[in-house]
Design a protein around this motif. Structure first.
Motif, PDB file in Angstrom:
ATOM      1  N   TYR A 142       0.834  -1.210   0.000  1.00 52.60           N
ATOM      2  CA  TYR A 142       0.000   0.000   0.000  1.00 52.60           C
ATOM      3  C   TYR A 142       0.865   1.255   0.000  1.00 52.60           C
ATOM      4  O   TYR A 142       0.522   2.254  -0.617  1.00 52.60           O
ATOM      5  CB  TYR A 142      -0.941   0.031   1.204  1.00 52.60           C
ATOM      6  N   GLU A 143       1.977   1.215   0.708  1.00 47.99           N
ATOM      7  CA  GLU A 143       2.850   2.388   0.789  1.00 47.99           C
ATOM      8  C   GLU A 143       3.636   2.619  -0.495  1.00 47.99           C
ATOM      9  O   GLU A 143       4.028   3.750  -0.794  1.00 47.99           O
ATOM     10  CB  GLU A 143       3.793   2.261   1.979  1.00 47.99           C
ATOM     11  N   GLN A 165      -0.536   7.631  -3.149  1.00 42.95           N
ATOM     12  CA  GLN A 165      -1.750   8.328  -3.562  1.00 42.95           C
ATOM     13  C   GLN A 165      -2.594   7.547  -4.571  1.00 42.95           C
ATOM     14  O   GLN A 165      -3.756   7.864  -4.766  1.00 42.95           O
ATOM     15  CB  GLN A 165      -1.408   9.695  -4.127  1.00 42.95           C
ATOM     16  N   TYR A 166      -2.045   6.540  -5.213  1.00 45.46           N
ATOM     17  CA  TYR A 166      -2.810   5.791  -6.206  1.00 45.46           C
ATOM     18  C   TYR A 166      -3.559   4.600  -5.617  1.00 45.46           C
ATOM     19  O   TYR A 166      -4.166   3.836  -6.335  1.00 45.46           O
ATOM     20  CB  TYR A 166      -1.904   5.331  -7.350  1.00 45.46           C
ATOM     21  N   GLY A 167      -3.531   4.451  -4.311  1.00 41.19           N
ATOM     22  CA  GLY A 167      -4.193   3.325  -3.674  1.00 41.19           C
ATOM     23  C   GLY A 167      -5.693   3.474  -3.542  1.00 41.19           C
ATOM     24  O   GLY A 167      -6.416   2.485  -3.459  1.00 41.19           O
ATOM     25  N   ASN A 168      -6.174   4.687  -3.517  1.00 40.39           N
ATOM     26  CA  ASN A 168      -7.615   4.906  -3.334  1.00 40.39           C
ATOM     27  C   ASN A 168      -8.401   4.373  -4.525  1.00 40.39           C
ATOM     28  O   ASN A 168      -8.077   4.660  -5.668  1.00 40.39           O
ATOM     29  CB  ASN A 168      -7.906   6.397  -3.145  1.00 40.39           C
ATOM     30  N   GLY A 169      -9.414   3.592  -4.230  1.00 40.53           N
ATOM     31  CA  GLY A 169     -10.279   3.060  -5.272  1.00 40.53           C
ATOM     32  C   GLY A 169      -9.748   1.828  -5.978  1.00 40.53           C
ATOM     33  O   GLY A 169     -10.394   1.308  -6.873  1.00 40.53           O
ATOM     34  N   SER A 196      -8.863  -2.079  -6.076  1.00 37.20           N
ATOM     35  CA  SER A 196      -9.290  -3.303  -5.404  1.00 37.20           C
ATOM     36  C   SER A 196      -8.155  -3.875  -4.549  1.00 37.20           C
ATOM     37  O   SER A 196      -7.009  -3.958  -5.008  1.00 37.20           O
ATOM     38  CB  SER A 196      -9.712  -4.335  -6.444  1.00 37.20           C
ATOM     39  N   TYR A 215      -1.151  -4.063   7.887  1.00 39.16           N
ATOM     40  CA  TYR A 215      -1.619  -2.997   7.012  1.00 39.16           C
ATOM     41  C   TYR A 215      -1.602  -3.457   5.557  1.00 39.16           C
ATOM     42  O   TYR A 215      -1.015  -2.842   4.687  1.00 39.16           O
ATOM     43  CB  TYR A 215      -0.789  -1.720   7.227  1.00 39.16           C
TER      44      TYR A 215
END
Length: 158
Positions: free
Chosen positions: A97-98, A102-106, A108, A147
């Motif tokens: 995720y890290e 910023q591209y993690g939102n939305g 899957s 996480y």
């Protein structure tokens, strides 16, 4: 005829699916068509540094260059009471995720897990290539405690 996939089939690819829907004739459109139309070669090269990383060899340990510093090494040696495999496991730890910030939102969660598994697969290959006489464990896991998807590696003493 037998089909042998190197990695599991890519699933939950919303951008690809959306892109494909724009075409009236979708026959023959596949992931490679998407790459041809949407992906820049520099992006592939830049991403390849996650798949085929640069390593630091220090005091018998093998570490990802991106995670290595002398300060972090000293902290991990202290935390791991000198167990070099544990030092490697701690220092080579990457939270997927890290990586994408910023591209993690939305996106899957299954996409992140697929990426994590792909990185683990690549690391197994590159570690075997670069350190042929060393046995490694590459761990890929996915838990709320960590996480989300994480990947790490460490040497296994023979």
């Amino acid at each position: 005829m037998q089909v042998i996939n190197s990695i599991p089939l890519v699933i939950d690819t919303e951008p690809f699916d959306t892109w494909k829907q724009q075409w009236s004739n979708q026959e023959g459109l596949d992931i490679h068509s998407y790459i041809n139309d949407q992906c820049h070669p520099e992006q592939i090269l830049i991403f390849s540094t996650l798949l085929f990383p640069t390593f630091i060899v220090s005091e018998g340990g093998i570490f990802l260059e991106r995670n290595f510093s002398h300060e972090a090494f000293a902290r991990c040696v202290n935390l791991a009471a000198g167990d070099m495999a544990e030092v490697e496991r701690l220092m080579n730890y990457v939270k997927i995720y890290e990586v994408f910030g910023q591209y993690g939102n939305g996106v899957s969660p299954r996409i992140f897990l697929q990426v994590c598994e792909m990185i683990g697969f690549a690391w197994r290959m590159v570690l075997k290539e670069k350190f042929p006489d060393t046995l490694f464990t590459v761990e890929v896991s996915n838990s709320d405690e960590n996480y989300g998807p994480v990947v790490t590696f460490y040497q296994v003493k023979q």
